[in-house]
Design a protein around this motif. Structure first.
Motif, mmCIF file in Angstrom:
data_model
loop_
_atom_site.group_PDB
_atom_site.id
_atom_site.type_symbol
_atom_site.label_atom_id
_atom_site.label_comp_id
_atom_site.label_asym_id
_atom_site.label_seq_id
_atom_site.Cartn_x
_atom_site.Cartn_y
_atom_site.Cartn_z
ATOM 1 N N GLY A 74 -0.645 10.552 -18.427
ATOM 2 C CA GLY A 74 -1.750 10.336 -17.502
ATOM 3 C C GLY A 74 -1.608 9.080 -16.658
ATOM 4 O O GLY A 74 -2.513 8.724 -15.929
ATOM 5 N N ILE A 75 -0.454 8.397 -16.754
ATOM 6 C CA ILE A 75 -0.262 7.179 -15.975
ATOM 7 C C ILE A 75 0.648 7.483 -14.786
ATOM 8 O O ILE A 75 1.751 7.994 -14.952
ATOM 9 N N ASN A 76 0.169 7.162 -13.609
ATOM 10 C CA ASN A 76 0.946 7.383 -12.393
ATOM 11 C C ASN A 76 2.028 6.304 -12.274
ATOM 12 O O ASN A 76 1.717 5.123 -12.220
ATOM 13 N N PRO A 77 3.314 6.720 -12.223
ATOM 14 C CA PRO A 77 4.386 5.714 -12.157
ATOM 15 C C PRO A 77 4.436 4.971 -10.820
ATOM 16 O O PRO A 77 4.982 3.884 -10.752
ATOM 17 N N HIS A 78 3.873 5.555 -9.759
ATOM 18 C CA HIS A 78 3.879 4.891 -8.449
ATOM 19 C C HIS A 78 2.472 4.827 -7.862
ATOM 20 O O HIS A 78 2.168 5.506 -6.877
ATOM 21 N N PRO A 79 1.620 4.014 -8.484
ATOM 22 C CA PRO A 79 0.214 3.989 -8.062
ATOM 23 C C PRO A 79 0.019 3.464 -6.648
ATOM 24 O O PRO A 79 -0.978 3.782 -6.007
ATOM 25 N N HIS A 80 0.972 2.669 -6.148
ATOM 26 C CA HIS A 80 0.813 2.168 -4.781
ATOM 27 C C HIS A 80 1.395 3.136 -3.750
ATOM 28 O O HIS A 80 0.724 3.484 -2.784
ATOM 29 N N LEU A 81 2.619 3.569 -3.982
ATOM 30 C CA LEU A 81 3.276 4.434 -2.995
ATOM 31 C C LEU A 81 2.669 5.837 -2.984
ATOM 32 O O LEU A 81 2.544 6.448 -1.936
ATOM 33 N N TYR A 82 2.296 6.320 -4.167
ATOM 34 C CA TYR A 82 1.796 7.699 -4.261
ATOM 35 C C TYR A 82 0.534 7.770 -5.132
ATOM 36 O O TYR A 82 0.557 8.357 -6.215
ATOM 37 N N THR A 112 -11.729 6.030 -14.216
ATOM 38 C CA THR A 112 -10.648 6.975 -14.495
ATOM 39 C C THR A 112 -9.316 6.214 -14.478
ATOM 40 O O THR A 112 -9.216 5.133 -13.881
ATOM 41 N N GLY A 113 -8.314 6.783 -15.113
ATOM 42 C CA GLY A 113 -6.943 6.273 -14.992
ATOM 43 C C GLY A 113 -6.800 4.823 -15.409
ATOM 44 O O GLY A 113 -7.402 4.379 -16.386
ATOM 45 N N ALA A 114 -5.990 4.085 -14.651
ATOM 46 C CA ALA A 114 -5.711 2.693 -14.972
ATOM 47 C C ALA A 114 -5.821 1.845 -13.711
ATOM 48 O O ALA A 114 -5.654 2.349 -12.604
ATOM 49 N N LEU A 115 -6.107 0.575 -13.906
ATOM 50 C CA LEU A 115 -6.385 -0.304 -12.765
ATOM 51 C C LEU A 115 -5.300 -1.362 -12.558
ATOM 52 O O LEU A 115 -4.637 -1.789 -13.495
ATOM 53 N N GLY A 116 -5.167 -1.801 -11.337
ATOM 54 C CA GLY A 116 -4.270 -2.917 -11.017
ATOM 55 C C GLY A 116 -2.846 -2.499 -10.701
ATOM 56 O O GLY A 116 -2.039 -3.310 -10.238
ATOM 57 N N GLY A 117 -2.527 -1.220 -10.941
ATOM 58 C CA GLY A 117 -1.156 -0.756 -10.747
ATOM 59 C C GLY A 117 -0.715 -0.804 -9.294
ATOM 60 O O GLY A 117 0.428 -1.164 -8.988
ATOM 61 N N SER A 118 -1.632 -0.454 -8.390
ATOM 62 C CA SER A 118 -1.263 -0.419 -6.982
ATOM 63 C C SER A 118 -0.883 -1.816 -6.475
ATOM 64 O O SER A 118 0.161 -2.001 -5.848
ATOM 65 N N ALA A 119 -1.736 -2.791 -6.773
ATOM 66 C CA ALA A 119 -1.452 -4.165 -6.321
ATOM 67 C C ALA A 119 -0.177 -4.698 -6.961
ATOM 68 O O ALA A 119 0.615 -5.384 -6.312
ATOM 69 N N ALA A 120 0.032 -4.348 -8.234
ATOM 70 C CA ALA A 120 1.233 -4.820 -8.932
ATOM 71 C C ALA A 120 2.486 -4.193 -8.321
ATOM 72 O O ALA A 120 3.484 -4.881 -8.094
ATOM 73 N N GLU A 121 2.409 -2.891 -8.040
ATOM 74 C CA GLU A 121 3.583 -2.237 -7.457
ATOM 75 C C GLU A 121 3.864 -2.773 -6.051
ATOM 76 O O GLU A 121 5.011 -3.001 -5.674
ATOM 77 N N PHE A 122 2.784 -2.999 -5.289
ATOM 78 C CA PHE A 122 2.979 -3.532 -3.940
ATOM 79 C C PHE A 122 3.625 -4.923 -3.988
ATOM 80 O O PHE A 122 4.555 -5.211 -3.216
#
Ligand SMILES: [Mg+2]
Length: 364
Positions: free
Chosen positions: A223-231, A192-202
């Motif tokens: 459908g893309i979460n702008p803050h995948p790490h924080l939220y 689902t969704g997109a991958l790698g965003g959390s690590a990139a945002e962190f």
């Protein structure tokens, strides 16, 4: 810790935060002209020795528990309190999502260090923590039905979340697939969704500091979460739809990174897998990871970054999987294979072993 910040006081504050949250929810539902639907599964919530839950008829109970420890799962100088509250709950909800469960109630245990004095700062921190926690709880109608509070013996904040959910008896999605419809070689793999965003945002947060990156413009992509790490957004609606429509054969949530969580799914299913590198949906924040050393290259972030809290699931080759479920894009990324090998097929079609080296909490 003084009496003013004793256990009773903390519980009172949590209770009043809960009441405030319920009022916000009630007024919003009323404002939208909707009937307020309380979660009827909680017969008795905070205030007694135990909570009393009533699961829907014909359902089984699912329980998951997750630590969120300062220094390991969050850093006070990087994560705003709202984000910490959100992430504590999201971790548990994501586990319920992975099994197609509906959340019934959350239980939160908190230990705050005595070095957060009995002053406004601790209160303010807690208020902001619960603002984040409650906003997500309201979104998914999950009542906080109990918990515990204590003074932390260390200078760190410790939180432990227990989530109780339910699923129709015998139907919960599993890493090995359901007993009726187990995963097998040839099944297609989806995320689902997109991958790698959390690590990139962190990584970005860590580099620039909290204030700078809090102002990064949100991504408008659908459908893309702008803050995948924080939220991060737990994929409860997708998990429940996969269960209801009998689409998935096996399912897991991506908390530790695709490479590691895929290995868990394969291990439990006694199968191998092939992942098509070119097919992976890479989060715009990861794709933008520019001056990319090898560790932080977009593909590496997508494979090993972790904490995306998306779902990885398998389905029969013949199953019609929609392009999106509940507004969340679904992407086919590979397939399950006979044997034990887990391989990454690169853009030129060459397979190489995909070694699990997902996120192992903060490598500080
Ligand atoms: Mg999990």
């Amino acid at each position: 810790v003084t009496k003013a910040f004793g256990e009773l006081d903390l519980i009172q504050q949590i209770r009043s935060e809960q009441i405030r949250s319920q009022q916000i929810r009630a007024s919003r539902s009323a404002g939208a002209g909707k009937r307020t639907r309380a979660n009827s599964s909680v017969v008795l919530g905070i205030g007694d020795d135990c909570a009393i839950l009533r699961p829907p008829c014909g359902h089984e109970i699912l329980v998951t528990t997750d630590f969120s420890l300062e220094g390991r799962h969050f850093l006070r100088n990087i994560h705003p309190p709202e984000s910490i509250g959100h992430r504590v709950l999201a971790r548990g909800l994501s586990d319920l999502a992975a099994m197609g469960a509906k959340p019934l109630a959350a239980f939160l245990s908190l230990a705050l260090p005595s070095e957060m004095p009995a002053t406004r700062s601790a209160r303010a921190w807690l208020a902001r923590f619960f603002a984040g926690f409650n906003a997500l709880a309201r979104q998914y109608s999950v009542p906080l039905a109990g918990g515990d509070t204590s003074e932390s013996p260390s200078p760190n904040i410790l939180a432990d979340i227990v989530l109780v959910g339910s699923a129709p008896a015998g139907r919960a999605l599993r890493r090995a697939g359901s007993p009726i419809c187990p995963a097998r070689a040839g099944d297609a793999l989806y995320v689902t969704g997109a991958l790698g965003g959390s690590a990139a945002e962190f990584a970005a947060l860590r580099e620039k500091g909290r204030l700078a990156s809090a102002r990064t413009s949100p991504d408008k992509q659908k459908g893309i979460n702008p803050h995948p790490h924080l939220y991060p957004q737990p994929r409860l609606a997708v998990g429940q739809a996969l269960l209801c429509r009998k689409l998935a054969t096996a399912c897991i949530d991506l908390s530790d990174g695709l490479s590691t969580d895929l290995a868990h799914l394969c291990y439990e299913s006694h199968l191998g897998a092939e992942i098509d590198a070119a097919a992976l949906p890479i989060h715009p924040l990861a794709a933008r990871a520019a001056n990319a050393d090898k560790e932080n290259a977009p593909l590496a972030l997508a494979l090993h970054g972790g904490e995306d809290y998306e779902l990885l699931f398998s389905a029969r080759e013949s199953a019609r999987i929609p392009r999106a479920i509940a507004g969340v894009p679904i992407t086919r990324v590979g397939r399950l294979t006979r044997g034990k090998a887990i391989e990454l097929i690169d853009a030129s079609g060459h397979p190489k072993p995909l070694i699990p080296r997902g996120w192992e909490h903060f490598r500080t």
